[in-house]
Every structure is written in C-alpha cells, then in structure tokens.
Design a protein around this motif. Sequence first.
Motif, short mmCIF file in Angstrom:
data_model
loop_
_atom_site.label_atom_id
_atom_site.label_comp_id
_atom_site.label_asym_id
_atom_site.label_seq_id
_atom_site.Cartn_x
_atom_site.Cartn_y
_atom_site.Cartn_z
N TRP A 1 -2.69 1.01 -4.39
CA TRP A 1 -2.58 -0.43 -4.12
C TRP A 1 -1.74 -1.03 -5.25
O TRP A 1 -2.10 -0.90 -6.42
CB TRP A 1 -3.97 -1.06 -4.10
CG TRP A 1 -3.98 -2.51 -3.71
CD1 TRP A 1 -4.23 -3.02 -2.47
CD2 TRP A 1 -3.74 -3.64 -4.57
NE1 TRP A 1 -4.14 -4.38 -2.49
CE2 TRP A 1 -3.84 -4.79 -3.77
CE3 TRP A 1 -3.43 -3.79 -5.91
CZ2 TRP A 1 -3.65 -6.08 -4.28
CZ3 TRP A 1 -3.23 -5.07 -6.42
CH2 TRP A 1 -3.35 -6.20 -5.61
N CYS B 1 -11.23 0.75 5.64
CA CYS B 1 -10.52 -0.51 5.37
C CYS B 1 -11.18 -1.63 6.18
O CYS B 1 -11.26 -1.55 7.40
CB CYS B 1 -9.05 -0.40 5.75
SG CYS B 1 -8.23 -2.00 5.65
N PRO B 2 -11.64 -2.69 5.52
CA PRO B 2 -12.35 -3.75 6.25
C PRO B 2 -11.41 -4.78 6.88
O PRO B 2 -11.86 -5.83 7.33
CB PRO B 2 -13.19 -4.40 5.14
CG PRO B 2 -12.35 -4.24 3.92
CD PRO B 2 -11.62 -2.93 4.07
N ALA B 3 -10.10 -4.47 6.88
CA ALA B 3 -9.16 -5.48 7.34
C ALA B 3 -8.17 -4.92 8.36
O ALA B 3 -7.11 -5.54 8.58
CB ALA B 3 -8.41 -6.06 6.14
N VAL C 1 -6.01 -2.62 8.27
CA VAL C 1 -4.66 -2.39 7.75
C VAL C 1 -4.13 -1.04 8.25
O VAL C 1 -2.97 -0.93 8.64
CB VAL C 1 -4.66 -2.44 6.21
CG1 VAL C 1 -3.34 -1.94 5.64
CG2 VAL C 1 -4.94 -3.86 5.74
N TYR C 2 -4.99 -0.04 8.27
CA TYR C 2 -4.54 1.31 8.62
C TYR C 2 -4.87 1.61 10.08
O TYR C 2 -5.99 1.38 10.53
CB TYR C 2 -5.22 2.35 7.71
CG TYR C 2 -4.89 2.13 6.26
CD1 TYR C 2 -3.66 2.54 5.74
CD2 TYR C 2 -5.78 1.49 5.40
CE1 TYR C 2 -3.33 2.33 4.43
CE2 TYR C 2 -5.47 1.28 4.07
CZ TYR C 2 -4.24 1.70 3.59
OH TYR C 2 -3.93 1.48 2.28
N LEU D 1 0.89 -1.17 0.00
CA LEU D 1 0.00 0.00 0.00
C LEU D 1 0.92 1.21 0.00
O LEU D 1 1.56 1.50 1.03
CB LEU D 1 -0.89 0.02 1.23
CG LEU D 1 -1.97 -1.06 1.39
CD1 LEU D 1 -2.72 -1.33 0.10
CD2 LEU D 1 -1.51 -2.30 2.05
N CYS E 1 -4.18 -7.27 4.49
CA CYS E 1 -4.96 -6.76 3.35
C CYS E 1 -5.70 -7.87 2.60
O CYS E 1 -5.10 -8.87 2.20
CB CYS E 1 -4.00 -6.03 2.41
SG CYS E 1 -4.81 -5.43 0.92
N VAL E 2 -6.99 -7.66 2.40
CA VAL E 2 -7.80 -8.64 1.66
C VAL E 2 -8.01 -8.23 0.20
O VAL E 2 -8.86 -8.77 -0.49
CB VAL E 2 -9.17 -8.89 2.35
CG1 VAL E 2 -8.97 -9.54 3.71
CG2 VAL E 2 -10.00 -7.62 2.47
N HIS E 3 -7.22 -7.26 -0.26
CA HIS E 3 -7.22 -6.87 -1.67
C HIS E 3 -8.57 -6.31 -2.14
O HIS E 3 -8.96 -6.57 -3.27
CB HIS E 3 -6.80 -8.05 -2.57
CG HIS E 3 -5.41 -8.56 -2.30
ND1 HIS E 3 -4.72 -9.34 -3.20
CD2 HIS E 3 -4.59 -8.42 -1.24
CE1 HIS E 3 -3.54 -9.67 -2.69
NE2 HIS E 3 -3.44 -9.12 -1.49
N CYS E 4 -9.24 -5.58 -1.28
CA CYS E 4 -10.56 -5.06 -1.70
C CYS E 4 -10.44 -3.78 -2.53
O CYS E 4 -11.38 -3.41 -3.20
CB CYS E 4 -11.45 -4.82 -0.49
SG CYS E 4 -11.03 -3.34 0.44
N LYS E 5 -9.31 -3.10 -2.44
CA LYS E 5 -8.97 -1.88 -3.21
C LYS E 5 -9.71 -0.63 -2.71
O LYS E 5 -9.64 0.42 -3.36
CB LYS E 5 -9.24 -2.06 -4.72
CG LYS E 5 -8.79 -3.37 -5.31
CD LYS E 5 -7.32 -3.45 -5.48
CE LYS E 5 -6.87 -4.78 -6.06
NZ LYS E 5 -7.21 -4.98 -7.43
N THR E 6 -10.40 -0.72 -1.60
CA THR E 6 -11.17 0.44 -1.13
C THR E 6 -10.27 1.65 -0.87
O THR E 6 -10.64 2.79 -1.17
CB THR E 6 -11.95 0.10 0.15
OG1 THR E 6 -12.76 -1.04 -0.12
CG2 THR E 6 -12.82 1.25 0.62
N CYS E 7 -9.07 1.40 -0.30
CA CYS E 7 -8.21 2.54 0.05
C CYS E 7 -7.76 3.27 -1.21
O CYS E 7 -7.69 4.50 -1.22
CB CYS E 7 -7.01 2.06 0.86
SG CYS E 7 -6.14 0.66 0.15
FE1 SF4 Z 1 -7.60 -2.36 3.41
FE2 SF4 Z 1 -6.87 -1.24 1.08
FE3 SF4 Z 1 -6.27 -3.80 1.57
FE4 SF4 Z 1 -8.81 -3.08 1.15
S1 SF4 Z 1 -7.10 -2.97 -0.32
S2 SF4 Z 1 -8.05 -4.46 2.72
S3 SF4 Z 1 -8.84 -1.04 2.10
S4 SF4 Z 1 -5.51 -2.02 2.68
#
Ligand code: SF4
Length: 561
Positions: free
Chosen positions: A547, A506-508, A510-511, A482, A530-536
């Motif tokens: 990302w 962030c649903p995981a 991370v931040y 990230l 990180c669950v790779h959701c790309k929200t950030c």
């Molecule tokens: Fe968190 Fe970004 Fe990873 Fe989604 S992609 S889980 S928002 S760090």
Amino acid sequence: MEADVVILGGGPAGMACALRLAQLIDAHNVVHPDKPLTKENICMLEKSREVGQHCLSGALLDPRAMRELLPGFEKEAPLDAEVTKESVYFLMAKGQRKFPIVPPPLRDHGNYVISLNKFVKWMGQKVEEAGITIFTGFAGSELLWANDSTDWDAARVAGVRTDDKGVDKEGHPKANFEPGYDLRAKVTILAEGTRGNCAKALIDRLGLEDPEHAQTYGQGIKELWEIPMGRVAKGEVIYTLGYPLTSREYGGAWIYGVSDTLISVGYVTGLDYQDPRTDPHHVFQSFKEHPFARRILEGGKMIRYGAKSLPYGGWLTMPRIYGNGWMLLGDSASFLNSQRLKGIHLAMKSGMLAAEAAFKAMLTGDSSAGTLGDYKTAVNESWIHDELWPVRNFHQGFEHGRIEGMVSAAIQQIMRGGVFGPDKTNPPGYTCMRRIDDLGPSDWERAPIVCNAKGDGKLTFDRLTDVFHSGTRHDEDQPVHLVVEDLNLCRERCTREYGNPCQYFCPAAVYEMAESENGGRELKINFTNCVHCKTCDIMDPYQIITWVPPEGGGGPNYDGM
Ligand code: SF4
C-alpha cells in the motif's frame, strides 16, 4: 525545505506530540526569553483533505493522557457520553449468555464514548492555535536518508518526501503536476497509524522488528446506526465474543451508545485466521443478523461505514522506536492494549513522551539516537509500560484458539503477565493462513464467516453500499496505489493455493478476480474504493501487495466516525 521537527500523521499520537512540544517551547521561552526556540520550523503532514478525516476508532477514550496534556479538557472537548453501564455477552449461533460479571479489563466507567474524527479535529485546532502548522492533503511518500547505511546505529533519517501531485494513471505528469517536497528535518516523527508506509519502510530497512515477535493485527469494521429510543442508552457499552467467529478465530464485537438514538457498532476480526476465505466484512454482517444484534438494529438506519486495521501484538511486538533523527509513535509502534481494546490514550502518551525527546534535541542541537533514546527510557518508566507489560502475552495466548487463550489469560492474570516458560513468540498473521487443499470438511460449513453475500439493504449491506457510506473519494486518473508485484502469481499460484483471499479480506471491494479479455481470470484493482485500512499490505499470503499513499487528499471521509 528545512525543518526542526516533522510529524508525519495527524492522528491522536501526532496531535498529542505537537501539542506537548508547543507547550514545552512556550514554557522554555518564558524562562529563557534571551534564548527563545521557534515553532515556525515544526510542521505536521496529514494525508487527508481535512484534519481527522482518516481517523477511525470505536471509540472509547481513556482520559488519562488527555488529563496530563490538557487538564480540564472535558470542559471543551467533543465528548459524546461518559460510560455509565457495561455488559459482556457470549454469542452462540442461536442465543447468548451474559457474563455474570464484567471482566476488569472491560470495565469502562470513567471513559468516554467519542467520535475520534471529531476529537482529532478539535485537537488539530489546539495544535494550530499553539502555533504549529498542519499541512493537510500531503502524504509522506518516502523517508529521506542522510546516508546509505542499513545499520540502526549508523543510519540517519533526514526527513520526508511528500507525494507528487498531478500524475496520471500511466505515471505521466498532468498539466497541474507538482513534484513532492523534500522536508529535511533534524527530527522526523512517524505517527502514521497502523502499518504506515514510511514506518514499514523504516522497520524493514533497519530490521527493527524481532522476527520471533512479529506484529499481529486485527481488522475493525464499524457502522454508525440511528436506532429507536430505548434500545441502547447513551454511555452504554456492550461487548460480545463468539458468533459468528468460531473458537479458532480471534475477535469480537462492540456496541457503544453515542446518544439515546445513535450507536457505534462494529466487529474486529483477528488477521491471523487460518481459512483464506475468511471475510471480515461478512463476519460483521453475520453478527448483525444474530438475534441479539438484530433486536438492537432492526428498524434503525445505517448512516456511516469505515474499516481499519489495528496492531494487536502489544509490548512484545514493539519495534525499536527511536534512532538517529527519528521516532515511532502510536499504532505505528504497537501502542495498543488489546486486552482492554484501547489504544488512543497510549498513542497520545507516546506522542507526549516523544515530544520531550524532540524538545531536548531542539535545545541541544543533537538529534542522534543518544538524545532521542530518552523517548524509549521515558516509555519504559511511564504508565505505558505499567499498562502494557502485564498483558504482553495476552493476544499471543490465543494462538491455539479461544479456550486456550482464555485459560492463558487467567494464568497471566495470576503471574502478572507471565506464562510458564519464556514469553510467547508469534509469527506474522498471514503465515497462519492454510492452503485451500488443507482445509478439512468442517471448514466448508462455515458460511457465516466465509460467504461474501449481498446483504438485504436494511440490516446487512454489500461492500459497495458500505464504501458509499464511508465517503471515500480518489481521483481516478492517478497511478494505482496498491502495488502488486506479480499479477501472474495472483492469477495462477494464488488462485490454486489460497483462492485469492484479497477478494475476501478487503472490506472495500477493491480486489476482484474478473474475466480477462483473452479468457481466464485476472486481478482487477478498483483502487478508488480503498478506505486505507492496510489489510492487504498486512494479510496477503505472499506479501506482494504494498500500500503506497494515493495522491494526498484522497481516501475516506470519516466525518462523525
Ligand atoms: Fe482494501 Fe487494501 Fe484498501 Fe484496505 S488498504 S481497503 S484491504 S485495498
């Protein structure tokens, strides 16, 4: 390495593309044995350790595309249940109302409840049986370009560079270092899913997105639950609107009966909310505490968790989807019907149509935009257009909230997708976020949405417990994937202006704004969660988070999801 076609991403769009291309080559070779085409130089790159591990969806499958791709697929594909019953509810803080009729877009008879993970695994087997190689554990780190042009008509994509392996957290090569491969391809097909990193770079470099019609997204959070028999039937589908989101936010929940004792339950929150403290993970936890959901879940057990973003913008936000040497598919290119909450069949069909253009490029040796433009023509003439055009203003109609959105949707129904005046424009969702100082008194009373709570460990969970149930794994000794451009901005300006919303969206987990060694607080990035959701990448108000793929193979393990 030289290739005819590289497909980046092994989700439903990429798999359908590979299968269709293999079918076209087989059919050609039967008719023209003297001029055979080979599949040896076609490959797919997939960043997960095994096919399907990063695939997450509700999921309901509209079988239309699959019936065209593999007639009779129902006999052997992993389908959990045929939809037999639907209902829609509006939830208030204390109670619910059932819609007297199910709105036509949400009628799902004839669709199937599936695990997208299992379904894509099965498609992967078909692709390999058809003679196309899938390289798992390889992410596309960047596109290769044939020239420096940033003009759509002059620029040419020349392939993909895969990620370096064996780099330590300081960026130095480890003993097992292996540089990435340059896969030089005549046709590069981007099927990376929502907000793919190579697709994003392509769209930015060539200016493919219309700023008046920026892509908008939602964040979907899903759990699989084992529940006592008799609460949700196999093949039953329940949608809810309302609580805990207010009329200002876009979103809602689903419950799908996978079997008589297993359900998929989840909540999508539109990533164009105003309150920077909005916490989609907590929105979902609050939904589960509503008596309506509680009655279904209580006494059950959560067994899996996942989160991903999805593109909501529809037809109007579709970027240009082809150019010299490249095509964009699936979620990377906005093939999703947000009114029906379905995109898998559209992603697959986009892949099938792209395969036809790629096949023509192989036959003629011409992979210019002139040939690959057949893909866009085919999309325009296909049922993708027939389905997405009449709902082109659907999500945009909710820009002023739920009530206006429903009125707008009703008008669009009468006007075949039109609105009074020109089609609706929309800015990127992150620009809707208001500064902390601009929030009114009523905003501070919305604990069900904005509170980052711990959960009771039975019905509701904190983020770390949920991440554990996503099976996420990354090698800790690698560069943080990230990339935050300016940590000072996070510490000072963002703290003051937006209260560091990355902690909430962030649903995981991370931040985290953590105490620093020299006093004060600074952003800590727990990237291994990180669950790779790309929200950030999507929702950061300053757009300073990028990302990039971690070392291939890392990420969630969505087995059975
Ligand atoms: Fe968190 Fe970004 Fe990873 Fe989604 S992609 S889980 S928002 S760090």
